[in-house]
Design a protein around this motif. Sequence first.
Motif, short mmCIF file in Angstrom:
data_model
loop_
_atom_site.label_atom_id
_atom_site.label_comp_id
_atom_site.label_asym_id
_atom_site.label_seq_id
_atom_site.Cartn_x
_atom_site.Cartn_y
_atom_site.Cartn_z
N ALA A 27 1.05 -1.30 0.35
CA ALA A 27 0.50 0.00 0.37
C ALA A 27 0.84 1.38 -0.36
N PRO A 28 0.21 1.98 -0.59
CA PRO A 28 1.28 3.54 -0.78
C PRO A 28 1.45 4.56 0.99
N ILE A 29 2.21 4.73 1.46
CA ILE A 29 2.50 5.57 2.50
C ILE A 29 2.33 7.14 1.33
N TYR A 30 1.72 7.89 2.70
CA TYR A 30 1.57 9.60 2.79
C TYR A 30 2.52 9.88 3.60
N LEU A 31 3.37 10.81 3.81
CA LEU A 31 3.94 10.98 5.05
C LEU A 31 3.38 13.05 4.12
N LEU A 32 2.48 13.02 5.80
CA LEU A 32 1.95 14.29 6.14
C LEU A 32 2.46 15.48 6.82
N ARG A 33 3.16 16.19 6.17
CA ARG A 33 3.80 17.42 6.97
C ARG A 33 2.39 17.56 8.23
N LYS A 34 2.77 17.48 9.26
CA LYS A 34 2.05 18.46 10.59
C LYS A 34 3.05 19.04 11.10
N PRO A 35 2.41 20.17 11.74
CA PRO A 35 3.87 20.68 12.76
C PRO A 35 3.59 19.88 13.95
N GLU A 36 3.98 19.87 14.91
CA GLU A 36 4.12 19.50 16.66
C GLU A 36 3.28 20.83 17.39
N GLY A 37 2.02 20.02 18.10
CA GLY A 37 1.28 21.13 18.24
C GLY A 37 0.04 21.84 17.68
N SER A 38 0.19 20.63 16.68
CA SER A 38 -1.07 21.56 15.57
C SER A 38 -1.93 20.57 16.37
N ALA A 39 -3.72 20.97 15.78
CA ALA A 39 -4.18 20.44 16.09
C ALA A 39 -4.66 19.22 15.50
#
Length: 132
Positions: free
Chosen positions: A43-55
């Motif tokens: 299965a493809p893996i998508y890395l999603l940039r989500k900052p620490e501390g974000s909702a």
Amino acid sequence: MQQLINIDVPDLDAAMRFYTQAFGLHVGRRLGAEVIELLGGQAPIYLLRKPEGSAAAGEDIRRYARHWSPLHLDVVVDDLDAALRSALTAGARQEGAIRGANWGRIVQIADPFGHGWCLLQFLGRGYDEIAD
């Protein structure tokens, strides 16, 4: 049904380096500045940039220290010892000893972003060894 795996990470380039080195995946494509698609597994893996501390979900905020979740991913490998060395060299932390079972061998690791993983090596008939 098709499955896609999405992994929140604080740093796309660091995550890309880790997952390509640790698990032998390769970059399929970048989807804008916030997503990298990794291919090479079932299965493809998508890395999603989500900052620490974000909702995150509900009232939670994202933390990238080691955290427990009832959901984790298993990576099935042919040579558990070699796969563990690759993951550790790439920056994973081993969490406990390699354990044996009638279906094979397993070791738990954590990636640099706090996510838990298991490396599995099937032996004999794999999970069929314990099937009813």
